[in-house]
Design a protein around this motif. Sequence first.
Motif: not given
Length: 661
Positions: A596-612
């Motif tokens: 089980l993995l709970l991952l918060d705010s995927l597009k935070a910390e320089e993870v933007q658009d195509d990176h996300a």
Amino acid sequence: MSEASTTLIERIASAAECSQEIVEQTLNDYGLNLTTSNRRRRSIRLDRLRVRGDKAGAVEAGAFDETFDFGLGVTVIAADNLRGKTSILEVLTLVLRGEPRNLQADVLSWLKEVSLDVHINGQPIGFRLSLDTSEVTEGRILAGTIADLAASDDSIAAGTTELASAQSSDEWAEQVGAFMMTQLGLEEMQVFNRARNDDEAGIIKSHGWPAYFGVLYPPSGADTILLGSTAGDQLPVRMMQVFLDMPEATRSMRVRALAQRLDSEFKAEQRRGRDTNTAIAKQLQDARDRSASAETRLEALSNQIPAESLQDLIGLAADAGARVAAARQAVEAAATAFGDAQIARVADEKALNGLRESKAASALFHGLNPQFCPRCETPISAQRRSREHDDHHCAVCDTTLHLDEEDDYAERETQAIEALAATRAAEKALDAAKNKSHYDFSAAQDDLNSVDGRIAQAQSVRQMTERIEAEHEFAAATAVVEALQAMTPEEAEPPVSVVVLSAASEILKDEIAQVSAALYSDLSDATRDLALAFGISELESIKIKGNGNMDVTKGGGARSSFSSQSPGERLRLRYALVVALLRTARTRDIAGHPGLLLLDSLKAEEVQDDHAQTLLQGLVTAAAEEPGLQILVTTADKSLAAAVSGVSGTIEPKPNRTTLF
């Protein structure tokens, strides 16, 4: 000890240069069992979360009752910022961790009822919480079918068993921690912390379920911790060892921590003894110098001025010095006896608590009524249930059930209470004896000082001649020399427990080292492959080291540490490591990460658009390749889930609403 641990016992005995019986007795004395446990695969799967309460504030205030269903694979929780995405993860944390991590105070105050249904190792389990003014007022852990659990939000449905209950926030945290550790086959990670003062012994710190939960709910990319949520006490590498199923990792930690604790106690005592010896040695040398000088003067004056001898006073001083030495020995003996009594009393308290916990655990597990085999999910037939009821054979594995009689528990509890009362009485009596020995020592020292004073007084009363002065000096110095010689303690050898546990610690450490190289190599390769899939395209290699650190090579061979990566890269690397733990465990068929993995705010910390999108696609692919992997991802980008194929589910605010609850 069982046959499985015989070789290990022999190796410890050889290293400690003692008999196997002494090794076994030492391990028994400290409650250590070095036999290999039957480890099983770990799994946690979320099924349903229901939250009810009364929301305050300016945004969509009022009563709420929302239910969220979760499937395997990747579920995306999408909503605008400050609209409840992270709160869902934090509510799950409150229930599964037993205590909140970063749940906002206002959200916690809204909650009234929380229901969470999960599968733990394939068995349906329900968690039920009632809250009032941010505090747990009632909590329950239930077992039953999915249908029965769904009908048990407000009251326990027929066919559902209550496994544990709590009436406060602290009690809930304790019950959840114990339950999850037992179900997942985990043990506390014990770590020795040195004292700041060399004259004091260090302490053993224990890290339980809240520390393990950090591997299920990793921190943000801004955090430099590689694994889990706590960097101290080398927890990242210790949890890595546990989730790679290294041989008895937590027991090795416990043995090592206990060995270091006992060794620190012995060395602290030795340091105090050496300090005392140093002071005594200086005083002894000074006294000998005085005695030699006085003797030289007496020889020079022996034919010049005959005078009365001070032999009587010398005898008194010698007797007083002997009493001081004897009293000091009595003080040390009383202190040792009192310490032993304290240890005995603590052992009896632990025995009584262990008996009571054993009784409670027996009642707990006898209350389980599984519907299916927890390994293969084959339904349990009525014939097997009848055989369990009539012949006391387990309906799952057909093993004979041993039912302890209540009277036997009561008798053993009475005996344990009586034993504890006896050791407490002995401790009290020895405390009094210790105080008396200190009093006797003080009195003997006063007598010695009194004799010395009498010698000085005799010198002034007698004719003040050089001979009498020399005789006094010689008598006093001789008495002090004899007293100090008797007071000097002998250098002690390390206790057998320190020798045995230190040897066991080194052997267990070597066993882990022997298997860790191959495991870390596999884990490094799996982490690299996943990190590439998650979007670190310039990555060349990863090396996970035995100290819990990670070397990252990228950009033409430049090597750097995990903490020196950008926040977005740390996020990807951390996710890759956790999934790699699960993949390595599956490949090697060992008990690893529960999936089980709970991952918060995927597009935070320089993870933007195509990176996300790349990162999310990598997570979806990893979930498809790893049976049983369940990932919850939050994002403020509502279009992200639609842009990636293979997402198993999406949770968004209901129509005409901006908040999730």
